[in-house]
Write a protein that holds these residues in place. Structure first.
Motif, PDB file in Angstrom:
ATOM      1  N   ASP A   1      37.054  47.410  58.733  1.00  0.00           N
ATOM      2  CA  ASP A   1      36.142  48.235  58.648  1.00  0.00           C
ATOM      3  C   ASP A   1      34.736  47.384  59.051  1.00  0.00           C
ATOM      4  OD1 ASP A   1      37.087  50.415  57.806  1.00  0.00           O
ATOM      5  OD2 ASP A   1      36.949  50.269  55.690  1.00  0.00           O
TER       6      ASP A   1
ATOM      7  N   ASP B   1      30.553  54.770  68.620  1.00  0.00           N
ATOM      8  CA  ASP B   1      31.586  53.945  67.761  1.00  0.00           C
ATOM      9  C   ASP B   1      32.791  53.674  68.563  1.00  0.00           C
ATOM     10  OD1 ASP B   1      30.127  54.117  65.261  1.00  0.00           O
ATOM     11  OD2 ASP B   1      30.824  56.239  65.035  1.00  0.00           O
ATOM     12  N   LEU B   2      33.310  52.296  68.048  1.00  0.00           N
ATOM     13  CA  LEU B   2      34.709  51.997  68.746  1.00  0.00           C
ATOM     14  C   LEU B   2      35.844  52.412  67.770  1.00  0.00           C
ATOM     15  CD1 LEU B   2      33.544  49.010  70.698  1.00  0.00           C
ATOM     16  CD2 LEU B   2      34.224  51.136  71.799  1.00  0.00           C
ATOM     17  N   GLY B   3      37.071  52.691  68.175  1.00  0.00           N
ATOM     18  CA  GLY B   3      38.079  52.586  67.419  1.00  0.00           C
ATOM     19  C   GLY B   3      38.963  51.478  67.401  1.00  0.00           C
ATOM     20  N   LEU B   4      39.692  50.973  66.749  1.00  0.00           N
ATOM     21  CA  LEU B   4      40.417  49.806  66.505  1.00  0.00           C
ATOM     22  C   LEU B   4      41.079  49.410  68.107  1.00  0.00           C
ATOM     23  CD1 LEU B   4      41.081  47.281  64.788  1.00  0.00           C
ATOM     24  CD2 LEU B   4      42.994  48.215  64.111  1.00  0.00           C
TER      25      LEU B   4
ATOM     26  N   SER C   1      38.851  56.846  63.909  1.00  0.00           N
ATOM     27  CA  SER C   1      37.880  57.246  64.208  1.00  0.00           C
ATOM     28  C   SER C   1      37.347  55.731  64.305  1.00  0.00           C
ATOM     29  CB  SER C   1      36.969  57.872  63.155  1.00  0.00           C
ATOM     30  OG  SER C   1      35.698  57.546  62.787  1.00  0.00           O
ATOM     31  N   GLY C   2      35.948  55.389  64.673  1.00  0.00           N
ATOM     32  CA  GLY C   2      35.051  54.294  64.978  1.00  0.00           C
ATOM     33  C   GLY C   2      34.312  54.167  63.704  1.00  0.00           C
ATOM     34  N   ILE C   3      34.220  54.950  62.925  1.00  0.00           N
ATOM     35  CA  ILE C   3      33.357  54.819  61.608  1.00  0.00           C
ATOM     36  C   ILE C   3      34.271  54.248  60.393  1.00  0.00           C
ATOM     37  CG2 ILE C   3      32.414  55.900  59.829  1.00  0.00           C
ATOM     38  CD1 ILE C   3      31.924  58.364  62.002  1.00  0.00           C
ATOM     39  N   PRO C   4      33.920  53.111  60.110  1.00  0.00           N
ATOM     40  CA  PRO C   4      34.655  52.431  58.971  1.00  0.00           C
ATOM     41  C   PRO C   4      35.230  53.335  57.831  1.00  0.00           C
ATOM     42  CG  PRO C   4      32.695  51.085  59.442  1.00  0.00           C
ATOM     43  CD  PRO C   4      32.574  52.503  60.139  1.00  0.00           C
ATOM     44  N   LEU C   5      36.670  53.043  57.357  1.00  0.00           N
ATOM     45  CA  LEU C   5      37.394  54.168  56.581  1.00  0.00           C
ATOM     46  C   LEU C   5      36.604  54.185  55.188  1.00  0.00           C
ATOM     47  CD1 LEU C   5      40.913  53.330  57.113  1.00  0.00           C
ATOM     48  CD2 LEU C   5      39.824  55.586  57.094  1.00  0.00           C
TER      49      LEU C   5
ATOM     50  N   LYS D   1      34.676  47.659  62.641  1.00  0.00           N
ATOM     51  CA  LYS D   1      34.227  49.050  63.245  1.00  0.00           C
ATOM     52  C   LYS D   1      32.877  49.077  63.118  1.00  0.00           C
ATOM     53  CE  LYS D   1      38.475  51.713  62.967  1.00  0.00           C
ATOM     54  NZ  LYS D   1      39.237  52.595  62.189  1.00  0.00           N
ATOM     55  N   GLY D   2      32.361  48.480  62.419  1.00  0.00           N
ATOM     56  CA  GLY D   2      30.980  48.727  61.491  1.00  0.00           C
ATOM     57  C   GLY D   2      30.016  47.843  62.617  1.00  0.00           C
TER      58      GLY D   2
ATOM     59  N   LYS E   1      30.290  47.973  68.880  1.00  0.00           N
ATOM     60  CA  LYS E   1      29.691  49.298  69.129  1.00  0.00           C
ATOM     61  C   LYS E   1      29.477  49.261  70.850  1.00  0.00           C
ATOM     62  CE  LYS E   1      29.194  50.756  64.896  1.00  0.00           C
ATOM     63  NZ  LYS E   1      30.131  52.017  64.549  1.00  0.00           N
TER      64      LYS E   1
END
Lengths: 301, 132
Positions: free
Chosen positions: A211, A277-280, B8-12, A214-215, A218
């Motif tokens: 997380d 945003d970027l996915g894992l 998604s790229g938004i933190p879970l 992901k934060g 970018k």
């Protein structure tokens, strides 16, 4: 406390450097996904961690102590290729595990065998790759381990059983277990794990909570009225991983402070600036891509 | 009850916070209502328990929920209407901000956006227009 602590681990096989100065710690109650291309050093790391192979230098510790035979009373390891005996049945393996481990939970074992629809009378030699994986997982989880090391734990399993494996990992972590697992399937890692460690050529190239990554990671994308300029200064900025220019579009892959970078880009007077945003999967691919080759190829394009 | 998208790229944990605030704002989660345990919600959504725990910690800090050891986590009671309203404002702000960002990326200027916003207001808040 770190349930798993790998410190400055290096492993050479002759001239080949399989693991290069790797330090990695995983806490009790945490799940770390170990990612990397084939040959990145994942399996070698597991072998050194479990004392199945001798490190060239560096140390490994489980629950704060060097790995000893007694470690395996509470540590379960599922190797990539199963270490099961072809001529013996599923039931024989469960019985052998029951005799070996004081913590063996027979009710749990029966429940897990049912989850994976295993026939206890069947010999290992008659099982598919996926069923063998399932047997190894049942044996591992039936001893209710505090530390789990899983090398590709869902390989060969169908999507339903893959989900069952994730449930097992999540349930174990919620109970306080420490889990380190490798997988080529990013989808499994982004669900079950809270952090990732990415290996490339034996080196740790990315480590962090999923997380948080992901934060932070970018893409800042700017579109210009005519050809995109070279954003001098930002190329060597520590926040910027790499820059791609294609016609009127400028894309900056940033590792932190996307808003700040976007703000600075505004001085080049683009028409729009957007933070994506970027996915894992993108984050992983970015970490293992050959940066220089990647950006120069884009520049030529 | 909740849905999150791990791809998604938004933190879970942020997705989960958003979902829970939305449920409080809509009243799907009532004041004083108990939330699932960390483990139950992690298993239900097939996501890591620490991720759920992180969302619960932030919600506690934001005073949306309260956790008492041994009993579990609950939607804060007392000033529940105010809480829900505040949670609603958070959710709406996020949605509006996304919409404005998208519009800007599409090259729309602020004037067109204002017109679009007023049109949307007129459609969904007809009573406010009647009263003025």
């Amino acid at each position: 406390m770190n349930a798993i602590a790998i410190t400055n681990l290096t492993k050479r096989y002759g001239a080949q450097l399989a693991v290069d100065d790797l330090s990695l710690a995983v806490d009790a109650g945490s799940v770390c996904g170990l990612l990397g291309p084939n040959g990145a050093g994942k399996s070698t790391t597991f072998k050194c961690l479990l004392a199945l192979d001798q490190p060239t230098s560096g140390t490994v510790a489980v629950d704060g102590a060097p790995v000893a035979p007694s470690t395996f009373e509470y540590l379960a390891y599922v190797p990539e290729t199963s270490a099961l005996l072809e001529k013996y049945s599923v039931g024989d393996h469960l019985e052998a595990t029951r005799r070996t481990y004081a913590s063996f939970d027979a009710a749990r074992a029966a429940e897990l065998a049912a989850t994976f629809k295993l026939d206890s009378k069947k010999r290992i030699g008659k099982l598919s790759k996926g069923q063998r994986t399932a047997v190894a997982l049942v044996l591992a989880f039936a001893i209710r381990p505090r530390v789990l090391v899983l090398d590709e734990p869902a390989s060969g399993l169908d999507p339903i059983f893959q989900r069952a494996v994730l449930d097992l990992i999540i349930d174990a972590a919620a109970g306080g277990a420490c889990v380190l697992f490798s997988s080529h399937q990013i989808g499994q890692v982004e669900r079950a794990a809270d952090s990732i460690a990415v290996l490339k050529g034996g080196k740790l190239v990315l480590r962090g909570e999923i997380d948080d990554l992901k934060g932070d990671e970018k893409i800042v994308e700017a579109i210009f009225p005519s050809d995109a300029p070279s954003p001098n200064g930002l190329a060597s900025d520590p926040r910027v991983r790499r820059i791609e220019r294609a016609g009127r579009i400028l894309r900056l892959h940033v590792r932190s402070d996307a808003a700040g970078v976007a703000h600075e880009l505004a001085s080049f007077e683009p028409r729009t600036v957007d933070v994506l945003d970027l996915g894992l999967e993108d984050i992983f691919l970015g970490a293992v891509s050959d940066d220089a080759a990647y950006s120069s190829a884009k520049d030529r394009a | 009850m909740f849905t999150v998208d791990p791809r998604s790229g938004i933190p879970l944990y942020l997705q989960l916070i958003d979902q829970i605030k939305r449920a409080v704002a809509l009243g799907t989660l009532a004041s004083g209502e108990q939330l699932p345990t960390v483990k139950a919600l992690a298993l239900d959504l097939t996501i890591n328990p620490n991720t759920v725990a992180r969302a619960y910690r932030e919600l506690e800090r934001d005073r949306v929920i309260e956790t008492s050891p041994g009993r579990g986590s609950f939607v804060r009671s007392g000033d529940a209407p105010a809480e829900a309203r505040r949670a609603g404002v958070d959710v709406a702000e996020g949605v509006l901000s996304d919409a404005v960002r998208e519009s800007r990326a599409l090259g729309l200027d602020a004037r067109i956006l204002t017109t679009l916003f007023e049109r949307a207001l007129a459609r969904w808040y007809p009573e406010e227009r009647d009263s003025t």
